[in-house]
Design an enzyme around this catalytic site. Structure first.
Site, PDB file in Angstrom:
ATOM      1  CE  LYS A   3     -32.235 -83.909  84.547  1.00  0.00           C
ATOM      2  NZ  LYS A   3     -31.188 -84.552  83.834  1.00  0.00           N
TER       3      LYS A   3
HETATM    4  O1  G3P Z   1     -27.780 -84.067  83.647  1.00  0.00           O
HETATM    5  C1  G3P Z   1     -27.507 -83.792  82.076  1.00  0.00           C
HETATM    6  C2  G3P Z   1     -26.055 -84.719  82.000  1.00  0.00           C
HETATM    7  O2  G3P Z   1     -26.164 -85.962  82.081  1.00  0.00           O
HETATM    8  C3  G3P Z   1     -25.777 -84.432  80.331  1.00  0.00           C
HETATM    9  O3  G3P Z   1     -24.107 -84.569  80.296  1.00  0.00           O
HETATM   10  O4  G3P Z   1     -22.079 -85.089  79.452  1.00  0.00           O
HETATM   11  O5  G3P Z   1     -23.972 -85.890  78.284  1.00  0.00           O
HETATM   12  O6  G3P Z   1     -23.643 -83.376  78.094  1.00  0.00           O
HETATM   13  P1  G3P Z   1     -23.326 -84.786  79.083  1.00  0.00           P
END
Ligand code: G3P
Length: 217
Positions: free
Chosen positions: A83
């Site tokens: 990533k």
């Molecule tokens: O894969 C990306 C994800 O983990 C981000 O999620 O909820 O932190 O925006 P969030």
């Protein structure tokens, strides 16, 4: 549509893997920190549980260092995807790593133009963060529609990996749009199979069956 689990929690991944419905896993530095484990050990352990792509994120911000970190992470297992953030250095690292046959997941994508550049850089996956766009009053799924159109216009092979999913509607809309993958927090994944009428109908079937006094085995 493929389902990835968005977590670095080994117990959750093991539990979901047993369903046979898990196609991969995505992690990021925040999820690794939350797991409490040592980064390289966690990725190695996940790679043993799951055959599909396991995303492991670099923490460098300069292309040269990103490439060095990416090469080290990809040595952990053949199914590790690297990533990189959607920055010019991340795009340069993406081009260099994919040229070596390494899977790259370009993350922290918030615009169609960013996604277009990631596809041109040869990204294996693009991770648009729909929940975080919703958080600022935009409509995250509109970005998925735009990327799907652009990628189909030019036949880009980059897979749309919908990320920052917060609820089942994100999953449904991703599938309706034709996204390739949804990376879903385990808590949300587990709700996808649930419906109150299923529970109610099954209870009624079993109650009626019990009245027959019969058994199948
Ligand atoms: O894969 C990306 C994800 O983990 C981000 O999620 O909820 O932190 O925006 P969030």
């Amino acid at each position: 549509m493929k389902f990835f689990a968005d977590t670095a929690d080994l117990a959750e991944i093991r539990d979901l893997a047993e369903t046979g419905l898990l196609d991969g896993v995505t992690t990021n530095p925040s999820l690794i920190a939350k797991s409490g484990g040592k980064f390289l050990d966690v990725i190695a352990a996940i790679a043993k549980l799951i055959d599909g792509p396991i995303s492991a994120e670099v923490t460098a911000t300069e292309a040269k260092a990103m490439i060095e970190e990416g090469l080290k992470l990809s040595d952990i297992a053949r199914n590790v995807a690297i990533k990189v953030p959607l920055t010019w250095d991340g795009l340069k690292a993406c081009k260099a790593l994919t040229a070596r046959g390494i899977m790259v997941n370009v993350t922290l994508c918030f615009s169609a133009n960013q996604a277009l550049l990631a596809a041109k850089a040869g990204a294996t996956f693009i991770s648009p963060f729909v929940g975080r766009l919703d958080d600022i009053g935009q409509t995250g799924m509109d970005l998925i529609r735009e990327i799907r159109t652009i990628y189909d216009n030019y036949g880009f092979a980059t897979e749309i990996l919908v990320a920052s999913i917060r609820h089942p509607i994100h999953v449904k809309e991703a599938a309706l749009i034709g996204a390739d993958i949804a990376t879903v927090p385990p808590a949300v994944l587990k709700t996808l199979a649930q419906h109150v009428l299923t529970d109610k109908g099954l209870a009624q079937f079993l109650a009626d069956w019990k009245k027959t006094g019969q058994s199948i085995l």
